[in-house]
Scaffold this active site. Structure first.
Site, PDB file in Angstrom:
ATOM      1  N   SER A 116      19.268 -40.058 -21.704  1.00  0.00           N
ATOM      2  CA  SER A 116      20.017 -39.196 -22.618  1.00  0.00           C
ATOM      3  C   SER A 116      21.317 -39.825 -23.112  1.00  0.00           C
ATOM      4  CB  SER A 116      20.268 -37.825 -21.974  1.00  0.00           C
ATOM      5  OG  SER A 116      19.037 -37.186 -21.672  1.00  0.00           O
ATOM      6  N   LYS A 119       9.153 -45.695 -27.320  1.00  0.00           N
ATOM      7  CA  LYS A 119       8.032 -45.047 -26.601  1.00  0.00           C
ATOM      8  C   LYS A 119       6.829 -44.898 -27.535  1.00  0.00           C
ATOM      9  CE  LYS A 119      11.398 -42.936 -23.549  1.00  0.00           C
ATOM     10  NZ  LYS A 119      11.768 -41.849 -22.658  1.00  0.00           N
ATOM     11  N   GLU A 162       8.264 -43.655 -16.755  1.00  0.00           N
ATOM     12  CA  GLU A 162       7.051 -43.018 -17.294  1.00  0.00           C
ATOM     13  C   GLU A 162       5.816 -43.828 -16.923  1.00  0.00           C
ATOM     14  OE1 GLU A 162       8.514 -42.788 -21.281  1.00  0.00           O
ATOM     15  OE2 GLU A 162       9.978 -41.294 -20.633  1.00  0.00           O
ATOM     16  N   GLY A 209      15.224 -37.970 -21.250  1.00  0.00           N
ATOM     17  CA  GLY A 209      14.662 -37.004 -22.177  1.00  0.00           C
ATOM     18  C   GLY A 209      15.023 -35.561 -21.855  1.00  0.00           C
ATOM     19  N   ASN A 225      14.270 -47.791 -26.991  1.00  0.00           N
ATOM     20  CA  ASN A 225      12.891 -47.661 -26.509  1.00  0.00           C
ATOM     21  C   ASN A 225      12.212 -46.554 -27.314  1.00  0.00           C
ATOM     22  OD1 ASN A 225      10.527 -47.256 -25.092  1.00  0.00           O
ATOM     23  ND2 ASN A 225      11.529 -46.509 -23.222  1.00  0.00           N
ATOM     24  N   HIS A 269       9.194 -48.901 -16.364  1.00  0.00           N
ATOM     25  CA  HIS A 269       9.798 -47.653 -16.846  1.00  0.00           C
ATOM     26  C   HIS A 269       9.253 -46.492 -16.007  1.00  0.00           C
ATOM     27  CE1 HIS A 269      10.811 -44.270 -19.386  1.00  0.00           C
ATOM     28  NE2 HIS A 269      11.726 -45.040 -19.932  1.00  0.00           N
ATOM     29  N   GLU A 285      17.865 -46.029 -14.719  1.00  0.00           N
ATOM     30  CA  GLU A 285      17.511 -44.809 -15.439  1.00  0.00           C
ATOM     31  C   GLU A 285      17.146 -43.714 -14.441  1.00  0.00           C
ATOM     32  OE1 GLU A 285      16.199 -45.742 -19.725  1.00  0.00           O
ATOM     33  OE2 GLU A 285      14.427 -45.899 -18.457  1.00  0.00           O
TER      34      GLU A 285
HETATM   35  P1  PGA Z   1      16.142 -40.874 -23.380  1.00  0.00           P
HETATM   36  O1  PGA Z   1      15.132 -41.988 -22.773  1.00  0.00           O
HETATM   37  O2  PGA Z   1      17.293 -41.642 -23.985  1.00  0.00           O
HETATM   38  O3  PGA Z   1      15.336 -40.149 -24.403  1.00  0.00           O
HETATM   39  O4  PGA Z   1      16.576 -40.025 -22.256  1.00  0.00           O
HETATM   40  C1  PGA Z   1      15.619 -43.129 -22.123  1.00  0.00           C
HETATM   41  C2  PGA Z   1      14.474 -43.973 -21.640  1.00  0.00           C
HETATM   42  O5  PGA Z   1      13.458 -43.417 -21.189  1.00  0.00           O
HETATM   43  O6  PGA Z   1      14.531 -45.212 -21.693  1.00  0.00           O
END
Ligand code: PGA
Length: 253
Positions: free
Chosen positions: A214, A12, A98, A174, A10, A96, A168
């Site tokens: 992560s 983003k 976010e 992140g 992803n 997601h 997630e």
């Molecule tokens: P990350 O993000 O691997 O940077 O923690 C995962 C995601 O948001 O899909």
């Protein structure tokens, strides 16, 4: 039952179009030989069309990061599933954290988009996960169960079987803080139990459940060793071809 692993990157809101094309080419070169793993990359909407073309003769699939549930209409700034399907996207990431946090995505919205995704021939990657406060309050299993049940409300069992679920935990995205394999497995097993209640045991055994938060080359193997973890949704570590390729290659050696 063996489920085929699925590793998705992803991206983003990162990279220019030329940078995205370079990364897509590098992913193609480094990940193309992993025939036993489904590899998916999810660039920003603006990058989808040239990247789908760049990957045309490969097994690497492209996912959109969001969509609108309606095929067309007066929805300024949105992207239709008609267009995503026509461009050659095979998957769409939905719900997601976010999007839930910053853009008001609701469980009902995710359900409508998941319905529409199947209507247009795309496979939804449905994201669910609890916040740190919810985990600390002992609500992780209840929150993910409710999110999952709501998201699947408009799907037939045969569609649920094809959907991809991404667990997630919001506190692991992140942050560099990964759920331990045991913590992730506990939620993944609960997700599969919920799938079994909704669509039957046979369907539940077929659904691929990704872990996200992560994920790195150093933790992917222990995560994938868990019985109900079938892949990963990778954010930051998918922005470098080498790192992403090492995650895709988790099964080597
Ligand atoms: P990350 O993000 O691997 O940077 O923690 C995962 C995601 O948001 O899909």
């Amino acid at each position: 039952m063996t489920r085929r692993p699925i590793i998705a990157g992803n991206w983003k809101l990162n990279l220019t179009v030329p940078e995205g094309l370079s990364l897509a080419s590098a992913v193609r070169d480094k990940c193309g030989r992993h025939r036993a793993v489904d590899v998916v990359i999810s660039p920003p909407t603006t990058h989808l069309w040239p990247i789908v073309q760049r990957l045309a003769d490969t097994s690497i699939a492209v996912a959109a990061q969001n969509c609108h549930a309606s095929p067309k209409g007066a929805f300024t700034g949105e992207t239709s599933l008609t267009t995503l399907a026509d461009m050659g996207c095979r998957y769409v990431i939905l719900g997601h954290s976010e999007r839930r946090l910053y853009f008001g995505e609701t469980d009902e919205g995710v359900a409508a988009k998941a319905r529409s995704a199947f209507d247009h021939g795309l496979i939804p990657i449905i994201c669910i996960g609890e916040s740190l406060a919810q985990r600390d309050a002992g609500q992780a299993l209840a929150v993910t169960r409710n999110q999952l049940t709501a998201a699947l409300a408009q799907l037939e069992a045969s569609e649920v079987a094809q959907a991809v679920i991404a667990y997630e935990p919001v506190w692991a995205i992140g942050t560099g803080r990964t759920a331990s394999p045991a913590q992730a497995q506990e939620v993944h097993a609960s997700i599969r139990a919920t799938l079994s209640q909704i669509s039957g045991a046979e369907v539940a055994q077929r659904v691929r459940i990704q872990y996200g938060g992560s994920v790195k080359p150093t933790n992917i193997r222990a995560l994938m060793a868990q019985p109900d973890i079938d892949g990963a949704l990778v954010g930051g570590a998918s922005l470098t071809a080498d790192t992403f390729a090492r995650i895709v290659a988790f099964g080597d050696q």
